[in-house]
Design an enzyme around this catalytic site. Structure first.
Site, PDB file in Angstrom:
ATOM      1  N   GLU A  49      32.234  55.088   8.080  1.00 37.63           N
ATOM      2  CA  GLU A  49      31.657  54.804   9.408  1.00 37.63           C
ATOM      3  C   GLU A  49      32.693  55.081  10.489  1.00 37.63           C
ATOM      4  O   GLU A  49      32.396  55.719  11.500  1.00 37.63           O
ATOM      5  CB  GLU A  49      31.196  53.341   9.488  1.00 37.63           C
ATOM      6  N   HIS A  78      23.517  52.998   9.567  1.00 40.78           N
ATOM      7  CA  HIS A  78      23.133  52.132   8.450  1.00 40.78           C
ATOM      8  C   HIS A  78      24.112  52.387   7.296  1.00 40.78           C
ATOM      9  O   HIS A  78      24.408  53.545   6.982  1.00 40.78           O
ATOM     10  CB  HIS A  78      21.698  52.441   8.002  1.00 40.78           C
ATOM     11  N   SER A 110      33.573  46.133  14.512  1.00 42.20           N
ATOM     12  CA  SER A 110      34.653  47.070  14.166  1.00 42.20           C
ATOM     13  C   SER A 110      34.272  48.497  14.572  1.00 42.20           C
ATOM     14  O   SER A 110      35.127  49.272  15.013  1.00 42.20           O
ATOM     15  CB  SER A 110      34.993  47.006  12.675  1.00 42.20           C
ATOM     16  N   ASN A 111      32.992  48.833  14.458  1.00 44.66           N
ATOM     17  CA  ASN A 111      32.562  50.174  14.897  1.00 44.66           C
ATOM     18  C   ASN A 111      32.668  50.316  16.404  1.00 44.66           C
ATOM     19  O   ASN A 111      33.144  51.340  16.906  1.00 44.66           O
ATOM     20  CB  ASN A 111      31.137  50.462  14.432  1.00 44.66           C
TER      21      ASN A 111
HETATM   22  C1  GAR Z   1      28.120  48.235   9.789  1.00 47.17           C
HETATM   23  O1  GAR Z   1      28.511  48.475   8.462  1.00 47.17           O
HETATM   24  C2  GAR Z   1      26.748  48.813  10.039  1.00 47.17           C
HETATM   25  O2  GAR Z   1      26.502  49.975   9.299  1.00 47.17           O
HETATM   26  C3  GAR Z   1      25.887  47.673   9.571  1.00 47.17           C
HETATM   27  O3  GAR Z   1      26.515  46.524  10.052  1.00 47.17           O
HETATM   28  C4  GAR Z   1      27.924  46.738  10.021  1.00 47.17           C
HETATM   29  C5  GAR Z   1      28.509  46.273  11.322  1.00 47.17           C
HETATM   30  O4  GAR Z   1      29.903  46.235  11.235  1.00 47.17           O
HETATM   31  N1  GAR Z   1      24.550  47.807  10.063  1.00 47.17           N
HETATM   32  C6  GAR Z   1      23.476  47.458   9.358  1.00 47.17           C
HETATM   33  O5  GAR Z   1      23.555  46.971   8.249  1.00 47.17           O
HETATM   34  C7  GAR Z   1      22.138  47.707  10.056  1.00 47.17           C
HETATM   35  N2  GAR Z   1      21.066  47.566   9.155  1.00 47.17           N
HETATM   36  P1  GAR Z   1      30.796  46.093  12.524  1.00 47.17           P
HETATM   37  O6  GAR Z   1      30.234  44.921  13.316  1.00 47.17           O
HETATM   38  O7  GAR Z   1      32.161  45.778  11.990  1.00 47.17           O
HETATM   39  O8  GAR Z   1      30.732  47.384  13.281  1.00 47.17           O
END
Ligand code: GAR
Length: 189
Positions: free
Chosen positions: A173, A103, A13-14
């Site tokens: 985020e 994070h 999603s990011n």
């Molecule tokens: C995000 O919340 C990121 O901060 C976390 O994984 C998620 C990925 O979401 N990262 C960690 O926990 C690293 N230790 P996404 O795939 O939807 O972007």
């Protein structure tokens, strides 16, 4: 044109949010999405946006295959967005202060090996924290220990589940990560 390369292991999603953010601007190119997980949803998202992807295994990450693939793409910034493996020292050294990670907590709290995604929010919930947040930091050879670039907190006293906390943190985020990346790309890189 500044060049961003993503590393991601999951939903993406990011990655998707950052791609959309820079689509409206012409100063940044997304040059690839690298993943250790062949099933990762982020790979579909990259494909839908015509962005090249690479899936690699642990050996390829650690024996220089991935480093060679990075070099070919000449990134200005490597962005870890939900990437769950440790970056090898060789890559960290070669791209010193050019690799960043997000994070989903206020480091140094709730960081380290095994602390990712919902596990982080569950721990925050169980400890009845009044606030949590996000940390964007440079990547060094230890999990979640590089120099901080940015933190933002959010009050979670009203959250009744870890999932509610996750939603609040994800909103942060999505709001801040693209802006911080843009700031880094337009400053000293
Ligand atoms: C995000 O919340 C990121 O901060 C976390 O994984 C998620 C990925 O979401 N990262 C960690 O926990 C690293 N230790 P996404 O795939 O939807 O972007």
């Amino acid at each position: 044109m500044k060049r961003i390369l993503f590393f991601a292991s999951g939903t993406g999603s990011n990655v998707e949010n950052i791609i959309h953010y820079f689509k409206k601007k012409n100063a940044v190119a997304i040059v690839g999405v690298f993943s250790n997980n062949p099933e990762a949803k982020v790979l579909e998202k990259a494909k839908n946006q015509n962005i090249n992807s690479l899936v690699f295994n642990r050996t390829e990450l650690n024996d220089g295959v991935v480093l060679k693939a990075i070099e070919k793409l000449r990134p200005d910034l490597i962005v870890l967005a939900g990437f769950l493996w440790k970056m090898p020292e060789e890559i960290v050294h070669q791209y010193h202060n050019k690799i960043i990670n997000i994070h989903p907590a206020l480091l140094p709290k709730y960081g380290g090996k095994g602390m990712y995604g919902l596990k982080v929010h569950q721990a925050v919930f169980e400890n009845k924290e009044a606030a949590t947040g996000i940390t964007i930091h440079y990547v060094n050879e230890h999990y979640d220990e590089g120099e901080f670039i940015f933190q933002q907190s959010v009050n979670v006293e009203d959250c009744k589940t870890a999932e509610e906390i996750a939603n609040k943190v994800q909103a942060l985020e999505h709001d801040y990560f693209p802006q911080i990346i843009e700031r880094l790309l337009t400053s000293n890189i």
